[in-house]
Write an enzyme that holds these catalytic residues in place. Sequence first.
Site, mmCIF file in Angstrom:
data_model
loop_
_atom_site.group_PDB
_atom_site.id
_atom_site.type_symbol
_atom_site.label_atom_id
_atom_site.label_comp_id
_atom_site.label_asym_id
_atom_site.label_seq_id
_atom_site.Cartn_x
_atom_site.Cartn_y
_atom_site.Cartn_z
ATOM 1 N N CYS A 5 -1.721 -7.412 6.537
ATOM 2 C CA CYS A 5 -2.479 -8.678 6.532
ATOM 3 C C CYS A 5 -2.477 -9.312 5.150
ATOM 4 O O CYS A 5 -2.412 -10.523 5.005
ATOM 5 C CB CYS A 5 -3.924 -8.428 6.950
ATOM 6 S SG CYS A 5 -4.160 -8.228 8.721
ATOM 7 N N CYS A 28 9.642 6.683 -15.657
ATOM 8 C CA CYS A 28 8.700 7.140 -14.630
ATOM 9 C C CYS A 28 7.341 6.533 -14.873
ATOM 10 O O CYS A 28 7.017 6.095 -15.964
ATOM 11 C CB CYS A 28 8.609 8.667 -14.603
ATOM 12 S SG CYS A 28 7.760 9.365 -16.016
ATOM 13 N N GLY A 87 -0.690 13.761 -6.302
ATOM 14 C CA GLY A 87 -1.844 13.841 -7.194
ATOM 15 C C GLY A 87 -3.168 13.547 -6.527
ATOM 16 O O GLY A 87 -4.190 14.147 -6.866
ATOM 17 N N ASN A 131 9.660 13.020 6.091
ATOM 18 C CA ASN A 131 9.501 11.704 5.472
ATOM 19 C C ASN A 131 9.150 10.718 6.575
ATOM 20 O O ASN A 131 9.981 10.440 7.446
ATOM 21 C CB ASN A 131 10.827 11.335 4.781
ATOM 22 C CG ASN A 131 10.753 9.994 4.078
ATOM 23 O OD1 ASN A 131 9.815 9.219 4.284
ATOM 24 N ND2 ASN A 131 11.733 9.713 3.242
ATOM 25 N N CYS A 149 -1.092 -12.349 10.624
ATOM 26 C CA CYS A 149 -0.462 -11.105 10.170
ATOM 27 C C CYS A 149 0.911 -10.932 10.819
ATOM 28 O O CYS A 149 1.114 -11.276 11.987
ATOM 29 C CB CYS A 149 -1.354 -9.917 10.536
ATOM 30 S SG CYS A 149 -0.674 -8.327 10.004
ATOM 31 N N CYS A 174 -1.134 -5.212 14.897
ATOM 32 C CA CYS A 174 -2.384 -5.676 14.279
ATOM 33 C C CYS A 174 -2.970 -6.830 15.087
ATOM 34 O O CYS A 174 -4.169 -6.853 15.368
ATOM 35 C CB CYS A 174 -2.136 -6.090 12.826
ATOM 36 S SG CYS A 174 -3.579 -6.829 12.013
ATOM 37 N N CYS A 205 -5.393 -5.293 7.962
ATOM 38 C CA CYS A 205 -4.472 -4.154 7.934
ATOM 39 C C CYS A 205 -3.657 -4.265 6.647
ATOM 40 O O CYS A 205 -3.801 -5.227 5.889
ATOM 41 C CB CYS A 205 -3.598 -4.099 9.184
ATOM 42 S SG CYS A 205 -2.043 -4.996 9.101
ATOM 43 N N LYS A 261 5.886 20.834 -1.138
ATOM 44 C CA LYS A 261 4.460 20.597 -1.395
ATOM 45 C C LYS A 261 3.610 21.033 -0.208
ATOM 46 O O LYS A 261 2.490 21.525 -0.387
ATOM 47 C CB LYS A 261 4.228 19.117 -1.722
ATOM 48 C CG LYS A 261 4.767 18.753 -3.096
ATOM 49 C CD LYS A 261 4.449 17.324 -3.515
ATOM 50 C CE LYS A 261 4.941 17.100 -4.947
ATOM 51 N NZ LYS A 261 4.800 15.687 -5.384
ATOM 52 N N ASN A 315 4.192 4.722 -2.501
ATOM 53 C CA ASN A 315 5.120 3.581 -2.403
ATOM 54 C C ASN A 315 4.796 2.707 -1.203
ATOM 55 O O ASN A 315 4.117 3.122 -0.262
ATOM 56 C CB ASN A 315 6.571 4.082 -2.360
ATOM 57 C CG ASN A 315 6.860 4.887 -1.112
ATOM 58 O OD1 ASN A 315 7.142 4.335 -0.059
ATOM 59 N ND2 ASN A 315 6.754 6.213 -1.228
#
Lengths: 427, 427
Positions: free
Chosen positions: B244, B265, B96, B163, B318, B323, B241, B140, B199
């Site tokens: 962090c 959903c 989206g 992925n 961190c 980082c 980051c 997509k 996610n």
Amino acid sequence: MEAELKEMLNDLDSLKQSLPDPSNLASSILKLQSRVEHLTKLAKSAPVRRTKVQDMSAEVVDSNPYSRLMALQRMGIVDNYERIRDFSVAIVGIGGVGSVAAEMLTRCGIGRLLLYDYDKVELANMNRLFFRPEQVGMTKTDAASQTLSDINPDVVLESFTLNITTVQGFETFMSSLRNKSFRPNKGSGVDLVLSCVDNYEARMAVNQACNELNQTWMESGVSEDAVSGHIQLLIPGETACFACAPPLVVASGVDERTLKREGVCAASLPTTMGVVAGLLVQNTLKLLLQFGQVSPYLGYNSLKDFFPTMEMRPNPQCSNAACLERQKEYLLVKPARDAAIIAKMEAEALSVPEGPLHTDNEWNISVVDDSEPERTDATSSDALPDGLTRELPAADEFQKFPAAEPATATFDDIEELRKQLDALNAD
Amino acid sequence: MEAELKEMLNDLDSLKQSLPDPSNLASSILKLQSRVEHLTKLAKSAPVRRTKVQDMSAEVVDSNPYSRLMALQRMGIVDNYERIRDFSVAIVGIGGVGSVAAEMLTRCGIGRLLLYDYDKVELANMNRLFFRPEQVGMTKTDAASQTLSDINPDVVLESFTLNITTVQGFETFMSSLRNKSFRPNKGSGVDLVLSCVDNYEARMAVNQACNELNQTWMESGVSEDAVSGHIQLLIPGETACFACAPPLVVASGVDERTLKREGVCAASLPTTMGVVAGLLVQNTLKLLLQFGQVSPYLGYNSLKDFFPTMEMRPNPQCSNAACLERQKEYLLVKPARDAAIIAKMEAEALSVPEGPLHTDNEWNISVVDDSEPERTDATSSDALPDGLTRELPAADEFQKFPAAEPATATFDDIEELRKQLDALNAD
């Protein structure tokens, strides 16, 4: 193209039957036939349109176009999402903001959309969202109807290729807003008008129509340097109309469109217009589906990511006669309306429990309080708990004296407005 | 389809020549030929793709897709809009937010776009912008490449159906970001990574890649109830980051995707996602084309139209080793960088004239000051005018002692960070 191919197949059939010696030619013709059949399949597979949906379902399956919208109910954001199908929204100007607003409302499953524009799609529009290069030369209303009906065939689309600033265009615009055929039982033809035009004259035409029809509308705009924009809610009589506080500088007597054609054009960005369209339709959803707070005015300064807000009250010296009419009407109904709001707020304040009965209430069980209905009664105004004081008089006082001045911060304005109205009536 | 029709014409030609008696059949075949010719024209006219444009022109004609963008220069917003063609942007997650961000950058004429997603288009995505019902079932990345190349063939598109949270997907992701073939003279493969995933795991993968590659990126997100969102700028070592300050609650060990498939959903709205994509790409343009102020963090609470901002400094504790490496590097270069900024600000403060020489300066003529080059020299630090004091030491002091602590508000953090780094180095 499908009809054309079908005819071709028929022709080939008759060609085959009319052959004196089919031995040599028959195989060539069979080959042709299979090729045409293949073409027919290709032509059919291209534009897959989804079928109309009878009811909005909340079922979580990949094939449900409304599952993520109906989830707004389960999340507690809206009470009844499906109500969106009852609403009509008119969008004036299908440009960088209007086209995206139309797409958003279409994807949200709005009941009916009315689209107004007189312009054609050009390659110069391709730096904003929505229109595609293959639509160049089509009217914006035709191109938009095509795309939107493909996206969501459930939405009733009505498009008007006209200029609302012409006498005839304005008349058609007015009568289309009055048309109640979509929901005959409703008070008005449309629930909201969204102004997405790019010039002062067109805004004044929308303002005139909405003031005359007592029609709530939202204004939107993007600056010529493309880096700021705004949206504004206009409720005739209750908020400032577009003529109450007009822009300080307006190119008078010059056609802004011609001005732009002469080798100079305004800048535009898909980002600024996308944000403005998003804010506009988000506030539209909040207004129609009654959630969150609708912003009376929201600016967007993209250079600083600053979003100023403000409220604008009507100007009692507004040059628009219809606006003054609406202001007069509003003053008459305001005391009763304020009283109802206060009564509701008081009732809500009273019904808030002092603390949870059980801290762990997994099943969300609550005890029904028999005394609650009486507490919400607007006339039983003595039951205020400790620590709460009334800023406005109680509801029954308003009912006894509907024209009494409430002791609010707007007192001075109303006094001033009354003087203005008296002066006007004396004319 | 065009090749098929051409073959059909050839077949018809040979069919005509092989006829023993052409009198009867010839007219039928001629009719067929003209029909096929008509079909050929139709097939050609349907997908009008505009041709590639060699240079971006500012010419104000309807056929110029860049006129409204090049106008940003004339309006004084950007110095050189055409530079946008030099930039590469990677978008992870074409949902989206990501799909709309990709469309905005494509319409703005970005040089090169890298798209990453592993999912397919479903009808359940139709409540957000970009994808169309006829694309259901396509990946997509394929659907996006199709639409985007039709919209603007000037943009170099590279799509990756993978992925990034799998071992192999992450490796391909990393090597694609390292690939410098688009602009061999540039230090890095891409100029910016936009994270538009939904996610925690995928965000952590983007974070890991960007920390390892010292790659500036922007994070975006929308809440599960669809009514709020945010964008965030992450510069490894300089800002926090993603590890962090991780979210307080994360579903550990549960596949969020599976979770969503089980009859529940998240809600989503085209408005919220459109606004977030708009803010994300607007800040991308500001960063790349150097105008306005890039927001370090910008929230969007749509219920109240409230846009919170904040800055997040790196966490010296961190959990991400890359980082901490970047933080260490940043501390080494920071003093010299701060000094350069201060020197530039001082030079600008000095070069501001006390008042206009001529109040009416229609032709914008200014006198070239011969002493200016010396004033902007960072080492001539004695020339501060009355009323200006130095908050940081002068540039030459930094050059002598590059590791010296500047007397800024971040002193405590740096002290703490140094302790952390010492502890790490002692391991």
